[in-house]
Design a protein around this motif. Structure first.
Motif, mmCIF file in Angstrom:
data_model
loop_
_atom_site.group_PDB
_atom_site.id
_atom_site.type_symbol
_atom_site.label_atom_id
_atom_site.label_comp_id
_atom_site.label_asym_id
_atom_site.label_seq_id
_atom_site.Cartn_x
_atom_site.Cartn_y
_atom_site.Cartn_z
ATOM 1 N N HIS A 144 -7.164 -11.236 99.234
ATOM 2 C CA HIS A 144 -7.245 -12.496 99.977
ATOM 3 C C HIS A 144 -7.528 -12.205 101.448
ATOM 4 O O HIS A 144 -7.128 -11.161 101.985
ATOM 5 C CB HIS A 144 -5.923 -13.270 99.853
ATOM 6 C CG HIS A 144 -5.924 -14.581 100.580
ATOM 7 N ND1 HIS A 144 -6.560 -15.697 100.091
ATOM 8 C CD2 HIS A 144 -5.378 -14.945 101.780
ATOM 9 C CE1 HIS A 144 -6.402 -16.703 100.939
ATOM 10 N NE2 HIS A 144 -5.689 -16.268 101.971
ATOM 11 N N GLN A 145 -8.229 -13.125 102.102
ATOM 12 C CA GLN A 145 -8.354 -13.133 103.554
ATOM 13 C C GLN A 145 -8.097 -14.561 104.022
ATOM 14 O O GLN A 145 -8.493 -15.525 103.364
ATOM 15 C CB GLN A 145 -9.721 -12.631 104.005
ATOM 16 C CG GLN A 145 -10.899 -13.503 103.580
ATOM 17 C CD GLN A 145 -12.228 -12.968 104.092
ATOM 18 O OE1 GLN A 145 -12.303 -11.884 104.658
ATOM 19 N NE2 GLN A 145 -13.294 -13.740 103.891
ATOM 20 N N ASN A 146 -7.395 -14.690 105.144
ATOM 21 C CA ASN A 146 -7.051 -16.038 105.601
ATOM 22 C C ASN A 146 -8.245 -16.716 106.260
ATOM 23 O O ASN A 146 -9.234 -16.067 106.631
ATOM 24 C CB ASN A 146 -5.844 -16.002 106.550
ATOM 25 C CG ASN A 146 -6.152 -15.296 107.856
ATOM 26 O OD1 ASN A 146 -7.096 -14.517 107.948
ATOM 27 N ND2 ASN A 146 -5.350 -15.563 108.869
ATOM 28 N N PHE A 147 -8.150 -18.008 106.381
ATOM 29 C CA PHE A 147 -9.252 -18.819 106.936
ATOM 30 C C PHE A 147 -8.854 -19.327 108.311
ATOM 31 O O PHE A 147 -7.759 -19.861 108.504
ATOM 32 C CB PHE A 147 -9.555 -19.994 106.009
ATOM 33 C CG PHE A 147 -10.550 -20.963 106.589
ATOM 34 C CD1 PHE A 147 -11.907 -20.655 106.609
ATOM 35 C CD2 PHE A 147 -10.127 -22.172 107.139
ATOM 36 C CE1 PHE A 147 -12.827 -21.552 107.164
ATOM 37 C CE2 PHE A 147 -11.029 -23.062 107.688
ATOM 38 C CZ PHE A 147 -12.390 -22.751 107.696
ATOM 39 N N ARG A 148 -9.764 -19.140 109.254
ATOM 40 C CA ARG A 148 -9.575 -19.684 110.593
ATOM 41 C C ARG A 148 -10.862 -20.396 110.985
ATOM 42 O O ARG A 148 -11.924 -19.783 111.060
ATOM 43 C CB ARG A 148 -9.257 -18.576 111.603
ATOM 44 C CG ARG A 148 -7.967 -17.816 111.302
ATOM 45 C CD ARG A 148 -7.507 -17.006 112.483
ATOM 46 N NE ARG A 148 -8.505 -16.040 112.930
ATOM 47 C CZ ARG A 148 -8.452 -15.400 114.106
ATOM 48 N NH1 ARG A 148 -7.468 -15.655 114.948
ATOM 49 N NH2 ARG A 148 -9.397 -14.522 114.426
ATOM 50 N N SER A 149 -10.757 -21.658 111.241
ATOM 51 C CA SER A 149 -11.935 -22.499 111.501
ATOM 52 C C SER A 149 -12.722 -21.971 112.697
ATOM 53 O O SER A 149 -12.198 -21.842 113.804
ATOM 54 C CB SER A 149 -11.500 -23.946 111.762
ATOM 55 O OG SER A 149 -12.632 -24.750 112.039
ATOM 56 N N GLY A 150 -13.990 -21.630 112.442
ATOM 57 C CA GLY A 150 -14.871 -21.187 113.517
ATOM 58 C C GLY A 150 -14.630 -19.759 113.963
ATOM 59 O O GLY A 150 -15.287 -19.294 114.900
ATOM 60 N N MET A 151 -13.718 -19.048 113.334
ATOM 61 C CA MET A 151 -13.423 -17.659 113.724
ATOM 62 C C MET A 151 -13.355 -16.784 112.474
ATOM 63 O O MET A 151 -13.158 -17.277 111.360
ATOM 64 C CB MET A 151 -12.097 -17.584 114.490
ATOM 65 C CG MET A 151 -12.109 -18.311 115.830
ATOM 66 S SD MET A 151 -10.565 -18.070 116.743
ATOM 67 C CE MET A 151 -9.444 -19.050 115.745
ATOM 68 N N SER A 152 -13.500 -15.493 112.686
ATOM 69 C CA SER A 152 -13.395 -14.555 111.568
ATOM 70 C C SER A 152 -11.937 -14.426 111.152
ATOM 71 O O SER A 152 -11.015 -14.675 111.952
ATOM 72 C CB SER A 152 -13.950 -13.189 111.973
ATOM 73 O OG SER A 152 -13.251 -12.687 113.105
#
Length: 539
Positions: A57-65
């Protein structure tokens, strides 16, 4: 089981090589990569296969990696619990053990980190750990800088740890996990990366330790959380438990056992024989009469539940009321015994008698046991994790140390020629005179009752609380010692204990050996000391 967490600050070729080296040496089953500054899909799959992990899994950050990658051994069963901009929480199953793993990267802002503390506390379960870059320190002792850390941020972080009930793992290797040299006027180091775990998670393992590795390809150190399997239970040494004294039949049982004759004619051997016999009989009495405290509490709680349900169904009666009061009183007695047991095991002395605090003592005891375990040791410059190899190395080291023959032997006669005699023959006779019963009793009661017991397992608590029963034999034995100037073989047996000289033990030379002698032997030393003190007062 090893778990790796590393803030790489950009997953470049140097970070890949360093990660490959750590995985080849420690084979972590879970890996948390923080601040990779790219999507995990941009790393070829053959690289992950080469270190025997797969992206989970990788987390989600709006507009960023993403700033958290989680990778795992293919044999680990994983389900996602929660994912946000600061944390990824997973339920894992490995080798028949189920636990909750949490990888986190705290925001640099104290205000934003408050959401992280809240999210973590919301998802707390009993068998869980937190690992990662918290971006927070507990106080000035965890930061090396010209300026102090923000006091409010430190307080909030400590409050979060207290609220979670988690404990920080012991660390080895480097102390500071982050070194800041980017656009800063002075050198700054802090403890930002760490691992916290719950009591339930600790009970699943024999030892827990976090090793902080040197910083390579990043200003953060890789940390490896090492969880040692529960070893095959070894036979524990006998230890007299203070809670036995609270049983109404203990003193009668002890009196019958002690007053039974032995085959020994020497008073000193007679006491040793009685102690050995009573220890054997006490083990049987503990199982057959005293019983398991936890099982007793559970059974009484079930009985109390049935009584109270019956009162609710049938209404009040004197018989049911008496049964309820008796069950509640019995549970209270067992809870007090359990509290005493946990306090004795935890070795906490600064709380007053009567304070129950059972959960605190239980946690202190468990954490003390974890902290006393050597999970790794440098042997010939190489980090060794095998417990059998470590044990053999320690035994060999101290065996050679204590059996080493020195050529600088000093004879007693040589010392007598150099040191002037300050005690006359008459004064020496007064020091060696046979003590009276009151002096012998004073020596027994002057020693700490809760000091660590020797190989026979009996502390001062036993001798002081059972004095009326054992005093005749102890007095005769003490007088025999002064008459014959002789101690029987076995009385001077000791238990060798290794005490760390510093916070982080790296080699066997960092351990200081001390010995725990039997209370019966310490009592003779105290007698001689009291005689010396009395003589000095007279002089």
């Amino acid at each position: 089981m090893n778990i790796l967490s590393w803030n790489v600050r950009g997953f470049n070729d140097d970070a890949k090589r360093a990660l490959h080296d750590h995985c080849s040496r420690f084979s972590p089953i879970l890996i948390g990569i923080l601040e990779p500054k790219k999507d995990v899909s941009k790393v070829p799959l053959h690289f992950w296969k080469s270190i025997n992990v797969v992206p989970i899994h990788q987390n989600f950050r709006s507009g960023m990696s993403p700033n958290i990658w989680v990778l795992a051994n293919p044999l680990v069963n994983i389900s996602l619990v929660s994912s946000s901009t600061q944390v990824v929480i997973l339920d894992c199953c490995w080798s028949s053990r189920t636990f909750r793993a949490t990888f986190l990267h705290g925001d640099c802002s104290m205000v934003v980190r408050r959401y992280l503390w809240l999210e973590l506390l919301t998802n707390v379960v009993d068998n869980m750990f937190f690992i990662g870059d918290f971006n927070a320190v507990k106080g000035a002792h965890e930061r090396k800088s010209d300026c102090l850390p923000n006091a409010s941020a430190c307080r909030e972080f400590c409050d979060f740890i207290d609220a979670s009930g988690f404990v920080e793992s012991n660390t080895s290797g480097l102390f500071y996990t982050w070194c800041g040299r980017r656009n800063l006027p002075s050198h700054v180091e802090s403890v930002l990366d760490r691992c916290l775990f719950s009591e339930g998670f600790a009970s699943m393992w024999n030892s827990l330790n976090t090793h902080v590795h040197p910083r390579i390809a990043s200003d953060h150190s890789p940390i490896i959380f090492q969880c040692q399997e529960n070893a095959v239970p070894r036979r524990r040494n006998f230890k007299f438990l203070d809670m036995w004294l609270s049983h109404p039949d203990f003193h009668d049982f002890m009196q019958v056992s002690w007053q039974a004759p032995t085959n020994s004619t020497c008073p000193l051997y007679n006491v040793m024989a009685k102690i050995k016999r009573f220890r054997t009989e006490l083990k049987i009495w503990n199982k057959q009469v005293f019983g398991n405290v936890d099982e007793g509490i559970s059974q009484l709680q079930e009985s109390l539940t049935k009584i109270q349900l019956k009162i609710a169904d049938e209404g009040y009666s004197d018989l049911l009321f008496d049964q309820e009061v008796a069950a509640q009183a019995r549970i209270g007695t067992l809870l007090t015994r359990k509290s005493n047991l946990m306090q004795q095991k935890s070795r906490v002395r600064w709380l007053k008698d009567g304070d129950r605090n059972t959960s605190f003592f239980h946690k202190s005891y468990k954490m003390r046991r974890k902290n006393l375990t050597l999970s790794q040791l440098k042997i010939d410059g190489v980090d060794t994790f095998d417990q059998d190899v470590i044990s053999s190395h320690i035994v060999d080291f101290f065996s050679k140390l204590f059996s080493e023959v020195t050529t600088n032997t000093v004879m007693v006669q040589d010392i007598q020629q150099i040191v002037e005699a300050t005690v006359s023959h008459k004064q020496n006779e007064s020091l060696s005179c046979i003590p009276e019963e009151e002096e012998i009793k004073a020596a027994v009661f002057d020693l700490a009752s809760d000091s660590a017991a020797g190989p026979d397992g009996f502390s001062g608590t036993f001798f002081q609380n059972c004095w009326d029963t054992i005093k005749d034999d102890i007095v005769v034995a003490a007088k025999t010692f002064f008459l014959k100037n002789y101690l029987p073989q076995g009385l001077n047996s000791n238990t060798l204990i290794l005490i760390p000289k510093k916070d982080v033990v790296e080699t066997v030379a960092d351990l200081r050996p001390i010995v725990l002698s039997n209370f019966f032997l310490r009592f003779f030393r105290k007698l001689l000391l009291l005689g010396l003190v009395l003589w000095l007062l007279i002089m």
